[in-house]
Design a protein around this motif. Sequence first.
Motif, PDB file in Angstrom:
ATOM      1  N   VAL A   1     -16.758   5.420   5.835  1.00 25.94           N
ATOM      2  CA  VAL A   1     -15.768   4.981   4.851  1.00 25.94           C
ATOM      3  C   VAL A   1     -14.790   6.123   4.617  1.00 25.94           C
ATOM      4  O   VAL A   1     -15.185   7.263   4.366  1.00 25.94           O
ATOM      5  CB  VAL A   1     -16.437   4.575   3.525  1.00 25.94           C
ATOM      6  CG1 VAL A   1     -15.376   4.181   2.498  1.00 25.94           C
ATOM      7  CG2 VAL A   1     -17.412   3.429   3.755  1.00 25.94           C
ATOM      8  N   ILE A   2     -13.492   5.808   4.714  1.00 23.06           N
ATOM      9  CA  ILE A   2     -12.433   6.797   4.560  1.00 23.06           C
ATOM     10  C   ILE A   2     -11.474   6.307   3.487  1.00 23.06           C
ATOM     11  O   ILE A   2     -11.020   5.158   3.530  1.00 23.06           O
ATOM     12  CB  ILE A   2     -11.675   7.006   5.884  1.00 23.06           C
ATOM     13  CG1 ILE A   2     -12.637   7.476   6.984  1.00 23.06           C
ATOM     14  CG2 ILE A   2     -10.535   7.999   5.706  1.00 23.06           C
ATOM     15  CD1 ILE A   2     -11.988   7.597   8.349  1.00 23.06           C
ATOM     16  N   ALA A   3     -11.175   7.175   2.512  1.00 21.65           N
ATOM     17  CA  ALA A   3     -10.197   6.837   1.479  1.00 21.65           C
ATOM     18  C   ALA A   3      -8.894   7.571   1.751  1.00 21.65           C
ATOM     19  O   ALA A   3      -8.899   8.748   2.153  1.00 21.65           O
ATOM     20  CB  ALA A   3     -10.730   7.212   0.098  1.00 21.65           C
ATOM     21  N   THR A   4      -7.778   6.897   1.544  1.00 18.30           N
ATOM     22  CA  THR A   4      -6.472   7.538   1.697  1.00 18.30           C
ATOM     23  C   THR A   4      -6.141   8.336   0.433  1.00 18.30           C
ATOM     24  O   THR A   4      -6.759   8.163  -0.622  1.00 18.30           O
ATOM     25  CB  THR A   4      -5.375   6.505   1.950  1.00 18.30           C
ATOM     26  OG1 THR A   4      -5.289   5.625   0.810  1.00 18.30           O
ATOM     27  CG2 THR A   4      -5.664   5.700   3.202  1.00 18.30           C
ATOM     28  N   ALA A   5      -5.158   9.211   0.543  1.00 19.44           N
ATOM     29  CA  ALA A   5      -4.666   9.980  -0.598  1.00 19.44           C
ATOM     30  C   ALA A   5      -3.249  10.429  -0.263  1.00 19.44           C
ATOM     31  O   ALA A   5      -2.889  10.577   0.901  1.00 19.44           O
ATOM     32  CB  ALA A   5      -5.561  11.183  -0.876  1.00 19.44           C
ATOM     33  N   GLY A   6      -2.446  10.651  -1.291  1.00 17.24           N
ATOM     34  CA  GLY A   6      -1.078  11.101  -1.059  1.00 17.24           C
ATOM     35  C   GLY A   6      -0.093  10.470  -2.025  1.00 17.24           C
ATOM     36  O   GLY A   6      -0.388   9.467  -2.684  1.00 17.24           O
ATOM     37  N   HIS A   7       1.098  11.049  -2.095  1.00 18.68           N
ATOM     38  CA  HIS A   7       2.148  10.612  -3.014  1.00 18.68           C
ATOM     39  C   HIS A   7       2.571   9.174  -2.710  1.00 18.68           C
ATOM     40  O   HIS A   7       2.447   8.682  -1.583  1.00 18.68           O
ATOM     41  CB  HIS A   7       3.342  11.557  -2.897  1.00 18.68           C
ATOM     42  CG  HIS A   7       4.368  11.376  -3.977  1.00 18.68           C
ATOM     43  ND1 HIS A   7       4.296  12.041  -5.176  1.00 18.68           N
ATOM     44  CD2 HIS A   7       5.487  10.599  -4.032  1.00 18.68           C
ATOM     45  CE1 HIS A   7       5.336  11.695  -5.915  1.00 18.68           C
ATOM     46  NE2 HIS A   7       6.065  10.809  -5.240  1.00 18.68           N
ATOM     47  N   VAL A   8       3.085   8.522  -3.742  1.00 21.51           N
ATOM     48  CA  VAL A   8       3.544   7.151  -3.616  1.00 21.51           C
ATOM     49  C   VAL A   8       4.671   7.061  -2.580  1.00 21.51           C
ATOM     50  O   VAL A   8       5.496   7.970  -2.451  1.00 21.51           O
ATOM     51  CB  VAL A   8       4.024   6.613  -4.993  1.00 21.51           C
ATOM     52  CG1 VAL A   8       5.189   7.417  -5.529  1.00 21.51           C
ATOM     53  CG2 VAL A   8       4.367   5.130  -4.911  1.00 21.51           C
ATOM     54  N   ASP A   9       4.687   5.984  -1.830  1.00 24.69           N
ATOM     55  CA  ASP A   9       5.743   5.688  -0.855  1.00 24.69           C
ATOM     56  C   ASP A   9       5.795   6.707   0.282  1.00 24.69           C
ATOM     57  O   ASP A   9       6.862   7.010   0.806  1.00 24.69           O
ATOM     58  CB  ASP A   9       7.110   5.612  -1.553  1.00 24.69           C
ATOM     59  CG  ASP A   9       8.143   4.893  -0.684  1.00 24.69           C
ATOM     60  OD1 ASP A   9       7.741   4.027   0.114  1.00 24.69           O
ATOM     61  OD2 ASP A   9       9.340   5.219  -0.799  1.00 24.69           O
ATOM     62  N   HIS A  10       4.610   7.200   0.671  1.00 24.65           N
ATOM     63  CA  HIS A  10       4.546   8.087   1.838  1.00 24.65           C
ATOM     64  C   HIS A  10       3.936   7.386   3.049  1.00 24.65           C
ATOM     65  O   HIS A  10       3.676   8.026   4.060  1.00 24.65           O
ATOM     66  CB  HIS A  10       3.753   9.356   1.504  1.00 24.65           C
ATOM     67  CG  HIS A  10       4.581  10.409   0.842  1.00 24.65           C
ATOM     68  ND1 HIS A  10       4.534  11.734   1.201  1.00 24.65           N
ATOM     69  CD2 HIS A  10       5.512  10.321  -0.148  1.00 24.65           C
ATOM     70  CE1 HIS A  10       5.371  12.435   0.443  1.00 24.65           C
ATOM     71  NE2 HIS A  10       5.973  11.590  -0.396  1.00 24.65           N
ATOM     72  N   GLY A  11       3.675   6.082   2.914  1.00 19.34           N
ATOM     73  CA  GLY A  11       3.250   5.311   4.077  1.00 19.34           C
ATOM     74  C   GLY A  11       1.753   5.178   4.264  1.00 19.34           C
ATOM     75  O   GLY A  11       1.291   4.927   5.383  1.00 19.34           O
ATOM     76  N   LYS A  12       0.961   5.279   3.178  1.00 19.59           N
ATOM     77  CA  LYS A  12      -0.503   5.153   3.307  1.00 19.59           C
ATOM     78  C   LYS A  12      -0.901   3.748   3.746  1.00 19.59           C
ATOM     79  O   LYS A  12      -1.689   3.572   4.682  1.00 19.59           O
ATOM     80  CB  LYS A  12      -1.185   5.511   1.972  1.00 19.59           C
ATOM     81  CG  LYS A  12      -0.963   6.948   1.523  1.00 19.59           C
ATOM     82  CD  LYS A  12      -1.752   7.286   0.276  1.00 19.59           C
ATOM     83  CE  LYS A  12      -1.327   6.490  -0.929  1.00 19.59           C
ATOM     84  NZ  LYS A  12       0.074   6.775  -1.339  1.00 19.59           N
ATOM     85  N   SER A  13      -0.390   2.744   3.058  1.00 20.25           N
ATOM     86  CA  SER A  13      -0.759   1.355   3.374  1.00 20.25           C
ATOM     87  C   SER A  13      -0.259   0.955   4.763  1.00 20.25           C
ATOM     88  O   SER A  13      -0.956   0.249   5.515  1.00 20.25           O
ATOM     89  CB  SER A  13      -0.196   0.395   2.319  1.00 20.25           C
ATOM     90  OG  SER A  13      -0.705   0.710   1.034  1.00 20.25           O
ATOM     91  N   THR A  14       0.941   1.390   5.107  1.00 20.22           N
ATOM     92  CA  THR A  14       1.489   1.077   6.439  1.00 20.22           C
ATOM     93  C   THR A  14       0.630   1.700   7.528  1.00 20.22           C
ATOM     94  O   THR A  14       0.384   1.090   8.574  1.00 20.22           O
ATOM     95  CB  THR A  14       2.931   1.588   6.551  1.00 20.22           C
ATOM     96  OG1 THR A  14       3.722   0.994   5.511  1.00 20.22           O
ATOM     97  CG2 THR A  14       3.531   1.228   7.894  1.00 20.22           C
TER      98      THR A  14
END
Length: 543
Positions: free
Chosen positions: A24-37
């Motif tokens: 299981v891997i969780a994303t992290a990072g500022h909004v609108d930096h392309g995590k979901s994409t």
Amino acid sequence: MTDTPPNAATPNAPVPPAAPGTFVIATAGHVDHGKSTLVSSLTGMEPDRWAEERKRGLTIDLGFAWTSLPSGRELAFVDVPGHEKFLANMLAGLGPAPIACFVIAADKGWQAQSSDHRDAIAALGITHGLVVITRADLAPDTIDATEAEVRAHMRGTPLETAPIVTVSATTGEGLDELITVLDEVTDAAQAPDASARVRLWVDRAFTIRGAGTVVTGTLTAGRLRTGETVRLHGESIDRTVSVRGLQSRNSSTAEVVPQARVAVNLRDVPAEELHRGDALLTPDAWPIVDVLDVRRTMGQPLDAGVVELMAHIGTAAVPVRLRAFDAEHARLTLARPLPLQVGDRIVLRAPGSRNVFAGLLVLDVDPPELSRRGDGARRGRELAERPATGDILAEVARRGAVERSVLTRFGLPVPSRSVPETEALPDGVEAVDGWLVHAPGLAVWVEAAKTLVARELQARPMAAGVPVKALSEGSAAGEPAPARGSERGHPPPADTDHRSCRTRDDRRHGETARPLRRSRRGRGRGRRARKTSGRRAVLGSRG
């Protein structure tokens, strides 16, 4: 929906040696930096679950997707929101995850929530992960500068040496390399313990027509089986429930092992009674605590004067009161009890703040009462000497004797009975059946018992023997006084009632832990009663 979407991990990527497993891997990072994409490009699935998220192009709550790598490894992604308003949701997704994928956009560089998410990863003690520089096609000339910026900001954190991969989810550039790095990162991750006790932090609870209540979470240790009974402990519920069904990666299964995203169908539990932050537990295996002693791992000094904070643990967010012993150690009192153990990580956040205040490591889930002047400073010095994994000798010495199972529940690394005790137990601790006993205290108890037996036989030579209860009381009376502020130990006779040293939760489940506290109200009534009786006696003498 199939387990592996047709456009999941690119088949022509280099294939490392096969090593099946789920991660299981969780994303992290500022909004609108392309995590979901990025997650969508890797899995072929849209992680945003709500229509509003897709309409606004903004992740608000946790999203989920999964795929299989060419190596055979299976990955489940937890996509977290990056906006500062949803920091609590981000911590709920990142909290239980063992691996982090930190995302930063090449065309935007390091931003405010990049620092917040980096701090959260450090506070949670996540040591495995990778950094992905996204949107390379929009700013190809900034890649080297962005990588240097990431290295500078990550210095001194668990991801300081994490691999950095540059990709473009739009053109597909770098995705093959990313898949290879994902294999390497998961290969280096610590293998989960499928034989451990279960603690599944709930991140969603909902009802499915025809099936009933379902909860979801990240299983990081232990295993869940259809038909078994688990304990459901939460904000408004605490009882055992039956597992009606299990799903992982959108497929029904009779058993789920870690690491995995899992949906658990529960029998006869209304969904409205469940909340994010509740937990499914192995019955009788976890202490439920609301007071614990901690050590600072990062962030602000604990003696900075802030006492009312919000603690994020797993998927739970609970108001806490902090009593600082020094800059590095403190006691937390939780607004509601949680299943915790030594070694757990906690993120502290000031109410109303969108930044991490401090990261904590749990050192003691059954701390002694502090009632005398100077107890806090002494406790701080004791905790400063305590290893991160807990101190068996200190725990046994404080109590005199304690059941082995109690320390195991607390999360201390108690050696198995199959290991020779002389090799595994610290000096000063002896094993007596299912108990661990402080050797100096045991010597005092033995001498006290011998004295009691000799005195009894001298007084009544024809007696059949000394009652066990009398022997227990006499031995306890002869023990050395415990350290100030600590619990009083007791010898472990077979039929002694230990209700005087149980926590609220342990009294329910019959396990030894700590002495009951007399309420101030009760003590006040006693003092008033004594004053009243004395006043009546004086009036009576006058009459």
